[in-house]
Write a protein that holds these residues in place. Sequence first.
Motif, short mmCIF file in Angstrom:
data_model
loop_
_atom_site.label_atom_id
_atom_site.label_comp_id
_atom_site.label_asym_id
_atom_site.label_seq_id
_atom_site.Cartn_x
_atom_site.Cartn_y
_atom_site.Cartn_z
N PHE A 37 0.81 -1.22 0.00
CA PHE A 37 0.00 0.00 0.00
C PHE A 37 0.85 1.28 0.00
N LEU A 38 1.92 1.32 0.77
CA LEU A 38 2.65 2.58 0.94
C LEU A 38 3.53 2.91 -0.25
N ARG A 39 4.18 1.91 -0.81
CA ARG A 39 5.06 2.15 -1.95
C ARG A 39 5.17 0.86 -2.75
N THR A 40 4.52 0.79 -3.89
CA THR A 40 4.56 -0.37 -4.75
C THR A 40 4.81 0.06 -6.19
N THR A 41 5.30 -0.86 -7.00
CA THR A 41 5.63 -0.54 -8.39
C THR A 41 4.37 -0.16 -9.16
N GLU A 42 3.30 -0.92 -8.98
CA GLU A 42 2.00 -0.58 -9.56
C GLU A 42 1.06 -0.22 -8.42
N PHE A 43 0.30 0.85 -8.60
CA PHE A 43 -0.70 1.19 -7.59
C PHE A 43 -1.91 1.84 -8.26
N LEU A 44 -3.00 1.88 -7.53
CA LEU A 44 -4.23 2.51 -8.02
C LEU A 44 -4.30 3.93 -7.50
#
Length: 477
Positions: A148-155
Amino acid sequence: MAEKLTPREKGFSEWYVDLVQKAKLADYSDVKGCMVIRPNGYALWENIQRVMDKMFKDTGVKNAYFPLLIPESYLKKEAEHVEGFNPQLAVVTHAGGQKLEEPLVIRPTSETIINRSFSKWIQSYRDLPLLVNQWANVMRWEMRTRLFLRTTEFLWQEGHTCHETEADAEERTLQMLEVYRTFAEDYMAMPVLPGRKSESEKFAGALRTYSIEAMMQDKKALQAGTSHNLGQNFAKAFDTTFQGRDGRVHHVWQTSWGSSTRLIGGLILTHSDDSGLIVPPKIAATHVVIIPIVGKATDVEKTQVMEKSHALAADLRKAGLGVVVDDDESKGPGFKYNEHELIGTCLRIELGPKDLAKGSCVMVRRDLRQKEFVPLDEAAAKAQVMLDQMQKDLFQKAKDFRDSHTFEVNSYEELKAKAEDGFLLAHWDGDPKTEARIKEETGLTTRCRPFSLKQEPGKCVMTGNPSQGRIVFSKAY
C-alpha cells in the motif's frame, strides 16, 4: 483463536506487514514490487473512491479515461518532467512479436498524453475551464516496496484541468488540496497539515506543489495527497492553446492533483492497534457484526436469538449500515471477537438467550473494546450514535498524538536530537543544498510549509543564513 500480530513496540514495520496480510487487505504478488489487493482492502478503496468521486464532481470535474501506454517521445517534450520520472519508468519495446518503432512507456502519470488530447479539444476560451479526472493504475519502478505505501504498480486518481489564467489555475490547485484535506480529516479521521512543498520536493514539471501531510503512529510523515499548479510548462510542450477573449492565442494554465491506495496504508498506520485494523466508520465496509451466543441454548432459544439477530440486522441496514450476522457455529464467540477486531469491524453486538430475556444486548466499539449493555429496542439508534462518536474520537486521538509530537526547534543540534520525534518546525534558508545536507546527515526531509503556521523571519538551523519562516521537517514514508 485468530492470528496474533507482532506488537508495535517489538517491531512497527513487522506489525504493519502482519496486519495487512492477516486482516486480508493485500498480499504479495509474484511480480516483484506489485501487490494483490484482497476483497477486504479493495472494499476500503471502493469507499474511498465513492466519497472522493462525489467530492470531485461537486466541484464540476468529470471522469474520463486515457491510455495506459504513452509514446516515449511525449515524456521527452517536457525536460524537467522526464528527468524527474526517468529512473522509475517501465518501457515496452516489443509487442505482437516485433520490435516497436517507438518505445511505449507504461504511465507513471498522465500529464503528457492527456495534454495531447487537450491540445485537440481546446480551441477557444469558451472551452475553458476543462476539468477531468481519471481513476486508473500507474507504474513507477520501485527498488524498496511496502504494501500500500510504496509499490511498483498502484491505483490512484489523477485530476487534470485547464484554465484561462494563472489565477484560475492557482485557485483550482488550492481548491483540490482542500478537497483532499476535507476527505482526510472528515472521512479518514486523519489530521493533516496542508501546505506548500519545497522546490526540490515539488512535482517534476510543476510551478508549485502543495500537499497534505499526516503523522503516523511511529511519528513518521505520510504525504497523503498532492495538488500541482503546472503553469504553462506542459501547454507549451504540447501547444495546448486557445483563442482568448482578446482575440489572441494563449497557452492554457494547468493543474494536476492525485491521491492513491497509499491512503489505505495511512489509515492503518494512523488508527490501528495490536489487535488489528481500526477503520473510521465513514469509510468502513462493515460497520456492525452481530454475534449470536447460542452454544448452550435450547432449540427454541436458538431460534429466538437468530430471529432477533436478523431482525436487528435488517433495522441497521435500513439506516445505511453495513451489517454481518456471524452465525458460523464452527467458531466460538471468542474466536469471532478476535477475528472481527483483526479485520476492523467497527461495532460488535453480542446477543444470547439471557440478553434476550432481559430485552438487551451487549455492544462493543472496536476502538474502545468496552462492553455496554443496551436495550434491544434502542440498539439500532444507539449503534449510529456510537459510530458517530467513534469517528470523532478517532480524529481527536490522532490529532492529539500529532500535536504532542510537533516541536519548534531552534538549532541544528536540536534538530538532530529530535530526528525521530515527529514533526519538527525549523527555520531553513530555502537553499536546496542545505535541504540535501540535512537529509543526508539526519534522514529528515522537508514535508511542507503549512498554511496554518505563522511565518516569521529567523535564521536557518544549519547555516545561520536568513530564513523566511519555519517549515516541517520529518522522517517520512
